[in-house]
Design a protein around this motif. Structure first.
Motif, mmCIF file in Angstrom:
data_model
loop_
_atom_site.group_PDB
_atom_site.id
_atom_site.type_symbol
_atom_site.label_atom_id
_atom_site.label_comp_id
_atom_site.label_asym_id
_atom_site.label_seq_id
_atom_site.Cartn_x
_atom_site.Cartn_y
_atom_site.Cartn_z
ATOM 1 N N CYS A 1 2.379 62.813 98.319
ATOM 2 C CA CYS A 1 2.664 64.147 98.835
ATOM 3 C C CYS A 1 4.095 64.563 98.478
ATOM 4 C CB CYS A 1 2.446 64.209 100.346
ATOM 5 S SG CYS A 1 3.618 63.210 101.276
ATOM 6 N N HIS A 2 4.625 63.945 97.468
ATOM 7 C CA HIS A 2 5.981 64.222 97.001
ATOM 8 C C HIS A 2 6.149 65.701 96.676
ATOM 9 C CE1 HIS A 2 8.829 63.816 93.269
ATOM 10 N NE2 HIS A 2 9.505 64.174 94.332
ATOM 11 N N VAL A 3 7.161 66.357 97.279
ATOM 12 C CA VAL A 3 7.481 67.749 96.940
ATOM 13 C C VAL A 3 8.968 67.818 96.611
ATOM 14 C CG1 VAL A 3 5.692 68.875 98.289
ATOM 15 C CG2 VAL A 3 7.852 68.311 99.382
ATOM 16 N N ILE A 4 9.320 68.793 95.819
ATOM 17 C CA ILE A 4 10.716 68.977 95.449
ATOM 18 C C ILE A 4 11.216 70.233 96.138
ATOM 19 C CG2 ILE A 4 12.319 69.331 93.533
ATOM 20 C CD1 ILE A 4 10.181 67.986 91.747
ATOM 21 N N VAL A 5 12.260 70.084 96.946
ATOM 22 C CA VAL A 5 12.837 71.241 97.624
ATOM 23 C C VAL A 5 13.702 71.960 96.603
ATOM 24 C CG1 VAL A 5 14.219 72.004 99.570
ATOM 25 C CG2 VAL A 5 12.909 69.899 99.742
ATOM 26 N N MET A 6 13.355 73.210 96.317
ATOM 27 C CA MET A 6 13.982 73.825 95.156
ATOM 28 C C MET A 6 15.382 74.353 95.402
ATOM 29 S SD MET A 6 10.601 75.468 93.470
ATOM 30 C CE MET A 6 11.406 75.884 91.945
ATOM 31 N N ASP A 7 15.749 74.519 96.667
ATOM 32 C CA ASP A 7 17.111 74.970 96.952
ATOM 33 C C ASP A 7 17.834 73.904 97.747
ATOM 34 O OD1 ASP A 7 15.171 77.661 97.620
ATOM 35 O OD2 ASP A 7 16.636 77.744 95.984
ATOM 36 N N THR A 8 19.007 73.502 97.232
ATOM 37 C CA THR A 8 19.770 72.449 97.903
ATOM 38 C C THR A 8 20.110 72.835 99.332
ATOM 39 O OG1 THR A 8 20.868 72.407 95.783
ATOM 40 C CG2 THR A 8 21.556 70.749 97.359
ATOM 41 N N GLU A 9 20.301 74.141 99.541
ATOM 42 C CA GLU A 9 20.647 74.623 100.884
ATOM 43 C C GLU A 9 19.574 74.212 101.899
ATOM 44 O OE1 GLU A 9 21.821 78.835 100.607
ATOM 45 O OE2 GLU A 9 20.901 78.927 102.625
ATOM 46 N N TYR A 10 18.309 74.425 101.503
ATOM 47 C CA TYR A 10 17.216 74.061 102.401
ATOM 48 C C TYR A 10 17.096 72.564 102.532
ATOM 49 C CZ TYR A 10 15.359 78.771 102.940
ATOM 50 O OH TYR A 10 15.183 80.079 103.272
ATOM 51 N N TYR A 11 17.335 71.856 101.418
ATOM 52 C CA TYR A 11 17.251 70.395 101.451
ATOM 53 C C TYR A 11 18.211 69.835 102.491
ATOM 54 C CZ TYR A 11 17.463 65.541 99.991
ATOM 55 O OH TYR A 11 17.432 64.167 99.991
ATOM 56 N N ASN A 12 19.414 70.432 102.545
ATOM 57 C CA ASN A 12 20.412 69.921 103.485
ATOM 58 C C ASN A 12 20.047 70.198 104.932
ATOM 59 O OD1 ASN A 12 21.972 68.889 101.431
ATOM 60 N ND2 ASN A 12 23.128 70.787 101.163
ATOM 61 N N LYS A 13 19.150 71.167 105.163
ATOM 62 C CA LYS A 13 18.763 71.483 106.542
ATOM 63 C C LYS A 13 17.750 70.467 107.079
ATOM 64 C CE LYS A 13 19.497 76.427 106.255
ATOM 65 N NZ LYS A 13 18.851 77.700 105.996
ATOM 66 N N LEU A 14 17.175 69.693 106.181
ATOM 67 C CA LEU A 14 16.191 68.704 106.634
ATOM 68 C C LEU A 14 16.910 67.497 107.191
ATOM 69 C CD1 LEU A 14 13.861 68.811 103.536
ATOM 70 C CD2 LEU A 14 13.306 69.671 105.792
ATOM 71 N N GLU A 15 16.216 66.810 108.084
ATOM 72 C CA GLU A 15 16.783 65.563 108.598
ATOM 73 C C GLU A 15 16.812 64.526 107.489
ATOM 74 O OE1 GLU A 15 14.641 66.089 112.842
ATOM 75 O OE2 GLU A 15 14.752 64.039 112.062
ATOM 76 N N GLU A 16 17.751 63.627 107.608
ATOM 77 C CA GLU A 16 17.844 62.564 106.600
ATOM 78 C C GLU A 16 16.542 61.764 106.531
ATOM 79 O OE1 GLU A 16 21.046 62.854 104.630
ATOM 80 O OE2 GLU A 16 20.420 60.755 104.687
ATOM 81 N N PRO A 17 16.109 61.405 105.330
ATOM 82 C CA PRO A 17 14.889 60.573 105.282
ATOM 83 C C PRO A 17 15.163 59.198 105.887
ATOM 84 C CG PRO A 17 15.719 61.062 103.063
ATOM 85 C CD PRO A 17 16.619 61.749 103.994
#
Lengths: 483, 290
Positions: free
Chosen positions: B220-236
């Protein structure tokens, strides 16, 4: 009349490609086979897919390779079952390519034949003593504890001594080590085969050596499995501190791969923890031995023909360019005594008649999944309607998910070829296969037959508090399917 | 509406569920199943989910099994607010026990339309047969159930029922845009608290979930296309990172879809689905090599 026929045929050829009946046969029902089937069914409305397998049970290594204590990995079976139950898909087990059918016959019956039968053989070390008894390939051992019908009578001797040696440090090696060292009370509630559980309960193996010819940075195992084995209760981990020193070339490798770095850090922490913990004679031990390659196997004096140890040569690493390092012998040797050796150095595919094969790499030569018949210079001539997917295409590497993208590539090639009208002539498909199997009196097992086996195994498992109690002989499996 | 509460996702539990609801293709309208497992931090997250989802962290042999704690958390949290527990009508709650014997008992009773929920604990290795009561639905209020739970007597069985969720508050949804392997954008709305894998499946987006959210694969690997949104996610977590390490086409902003939970800050996030045949430079997005 003939003009009418010609026009009809021509118009048929140019009609919508994706809705014309397309007969596809996939040989092999593991992840590669099922992902290919799934994508073919989605891409072509007129496709009918038949999946054949030589075993009565589908799912390939998901059933017979994934360790019993990893049930979450087997959840993929649910998705595969949905594909098999699709109205345009059929599964036929107990049908062996090479003995029940020939490849040429399949290619006559189907527009598209995809070979996804994986790798059922092993790499050899090619060193003296390899044929001594007590030396098994990890594949055989894994099939033994997973109840594969070909290996249920393997009877490995686990009572002769307290030491086992595993050559290789990939995930299969870790699986095997874990099964040998895990408390059997934990294994008793998994779907491990009954004969294996009994043998492990009586086993005297307390020490397992995992031998790798290169260092911790190059070890083929992955972080999740390593974490798991380091977390097993009452298991001492032993790693030599000297093996953990890194060279600049190692640093480079770790910089390029976060996975490698994580694994190295885990091993370092484990080594540090091992140093501080007290040696408890009752605890089981797992030794990671790096920079050693097997030179020959030692034969027992009391039991001729049986292995009693491995003679290892120490190695150092040499760069061979592009960041890769290989192991080179140093001429220093040491012995490890043991009564069982498991070779976990890699699988190899088995060639069949009529199929081009690259014996060096152990795969079928292909270009994006299209089987290549011959190559002259840059041009490869491909076989019409013959494709490969999975380990047979890429070599025995990767995880279940890798097949997802492998199948995407192969089905992409198939779709392109269909667009270009490569698969035009009419073929008999399933009907032809049924006729052929009837003529040869092959007792095929359909998916409903597998569901009966599945129900029976689950039923038997309930009585023992296991998810399933596997049926491990051909007779039992076929009887349950025919019930 | 049915709610099955599994104390962990072992095969006997799944077998029980599958027998009851068939494959997820045929699952009856409104079936919900929640899983509560040892990991305490997961309970709160699980409780916010309201649809069929399987969440099964790896068995952790070091943790102690405390189903009691988790059911307590379950009832005192949002779930009880959204479910409005009332004594009669509408729904049944069954608690599938890990012990397969119980699971099979439950399964046998269900077709007879007798509501036979049982609660038991794995650490008590006894026959629970004596605790299975034959009367269909005991009329108990939430509070008495809670009291019963909180008491030290672990051996009991109970049942309670809930209304359908439709009467409840509408969940807030966020906009999520999937970019598939052909570069096409698919706009969907995802309720807060749902994971991206589930959301994709509900909208027929081709995102594979081989292990159904158990952190045992990377399909289910997805790529978050904007770093801004990636940073809003909790750390894996370590477990997610271990699986991501093996993912095809890994990038610096890759995540596993089953671990990305919709929250208001992610409104408008764009997620690319990796593909064997597509060049990853979609809309100028160039993934950094890992």
């Amino acid at each position: 009349m003939s003009r009418y026929l010609a026009r009809y045929l021509v118009s048929r050829c140019f009609s919508s490609v994706s809705s014309r009946p397309l007969h596809v046969c996939i040989v092999g029902s593991g992840p590669a086979g099922f992902y290919t089937a799934d994508k073919v069914l989605k891409a072509h409305e007129g496709a009918h897919v038949d999946i054949i397998d030589r075993l009565p049970t589908p799912f390939g290594l998901v059933r017979s390779g994934v360790a019993p204590d990893h049930p979450e990995t087997k959840i993929a079976i649910n998705q595969f079952s949905r594909v098999a139950q699709h109205e345009r898909c059929s599964f036929y087990g107990n049908v062996k390519l090479g003995s029940d059918l020939l490849l040429s016959e399949l290619r006559d019956l189907y527009h598209v034949v995809v070979l996804a039968y994986g790798a059922e053989s092993d790499k050899d070390l090619g060193i003296p003593g390899e044929s001594l008894s007590g030396i098994y390939s990890a594949r055989e051992f894994v099939w033994w504890y997973n109840g594969h019908p070909d290996y249920s009578s393997l009877k490995p001797d686990l009572k002769r001594s307290d030491t086992a040696v595993i050559l290789g440090q990939g995930n299969v090696a870790l699986d095997v080590a874990r099964i040998l060292l895990r408390p059997t009370t934990e294994l008793a509630s998994t779907d491990i085969a009954r004969h294996a559980l009994s043998a492990l309960e009586e086993s005297s193996i307390r020490k397992v050596y995992l031998i790798g010819r290169r260092g911790p940075v190059q070890a083929a195992l992955t972080a999740k499995e390593l974490r798991e084995v380091l977390g097993i209760k009452n298991l001492q981990i032993r790693i030599k501190e000297t093996d953990l020193s890194v060279t600049p070339a190692d640093e480079e490798e770790m910089k390029n791969s976060r996975a490698r770095k994580r694994i190295y850090e885990l091993l370092s922490k484990a080594a540090a923890a091992a140093r501080t913990s007290e040696a408890d004679p009752d605890q089981r031990e797992l030794h990671f031995v790096f920079f050693c390659q097997p030179d020959r196997f030692l034969e027992s004096d009391e039991r001729r023909g049986h292995v009693s140890g491995v003679n290892l040569e120490k190695t150092i690493l040499e760069s061979v360019g592009s960041g890769k390092q290989i192991a080179v012998g140093t001429g220093e040797f040491e012995d490890i005594n043991c009564s069982i050796v498991l070779k976990a150095i890699g699988y190899k595919s088995v060639p069949i008649n009529g199929l081009p094969f690259d014996h060096k790499k152990g795969v079928v030569p292909n270009v994006r999944g299209r089987v290549v018949s011959q190559t002259s210079g840059d041009i490869s001539q491909t076989e019409t309607g013959l494709y490969v997917c999975g380990w047979l295409k890429r070599g025995p590497v990767g995880i279940i998910a890798t097949n997802l993208y492998c199948a995407e590539e192969t089905v992409g090639s198939i779709s392109e070829d269909i667009e270009e009208g490569v698969c035009n002539s009419s073929k008999a498909g399933s009907k032809g296969l049924m006729q052929l199997l009837e003529k040869r009196k092959v007792k095929k097992v359909e998916f409903s037959g597998w569901e009966k086996i599945d129900d029976k195994e689950k039923q038997m498992g309930i009585e023992k508090n296991k998810p399933r109690e596997k049926l491990v002989t051909w007779g039992d499996l076929l009887a349950a399917a025919a019930n | 509406m049915y709610i099955g509460i599994g104390l962990d996702w072992s095969d006997p539990v799944r077998y029980g569920c599958e027998k009851f609801v068939g494959t997820s293709k045929n699952k009856p309208e409104g079936f919900r199943i929640l899983l509560v497992k040892e990991r305490k931090k997961k309970s709160a997250e699980i409780l916010r989910r309201r649809r069929f989802c399987l969440s099964s962290p790896r068995t952790n042999p070091k943790s102690s099994f405390t189903p009691f704690f988790h059911l307590q958390a379950l009832l005192s949290s949002n779930l009880s607010k959204s479910l409005k527990l009332i004594p009669l009508g509408g729904a049944k709650i069954m608690v599938f026990h890990r012990l397969s014997r119980l699971g099979s008992r439950i399964v046998k009773e269900l077709p007879r339309e007798r509501h036979l929920p049982v609660f038991g604990m794995r650490i008590l290795h006894r026959s629970y047969g004596q605790y299975l009561q034959s009367s269909p639905m005991l009329q108990r209020q939430t509070r008495s159930f809670k009291e019963a739970l909180f008491s030290n007597n672990h051996k009991f069985c109970t049942s309670f029922s809930t209304t359908s969720e439709k009467g409840g508050k509408e969940t807030e949804k966020i906009n999520v845009i999937f970019v598939d392997k052909d570069g096409e954008e698919i706009h969907i709305k995802v309720p807060i608290g749902m994971n991206i894998l589930e959301a994709a499946h509900e909208n027929d987006i081709e995102l594979e979930g081989a292990c159904e959210g158990s952190l045992a694969c990377s399909t289910c690997h997805v790529i978050v296309m904007d770093t801004e949104y990636y940073n809003k996610l909790e750390e894996p977590t370590d477990e997610e990172n271990d699986m991501l390490d093996l993912a095809f086409g890994l990038t610096a902003t890759s995540r596993l879809g089953c671990q990305v939970i919709a929250k208001p800050e992610l409104d408008g996030v764009r997620l690319a689905i990796p593909s064997a045949t597509r060049n990853f430079a979609v809309d100028g997005f160039v993934p950094k090599p890992h």
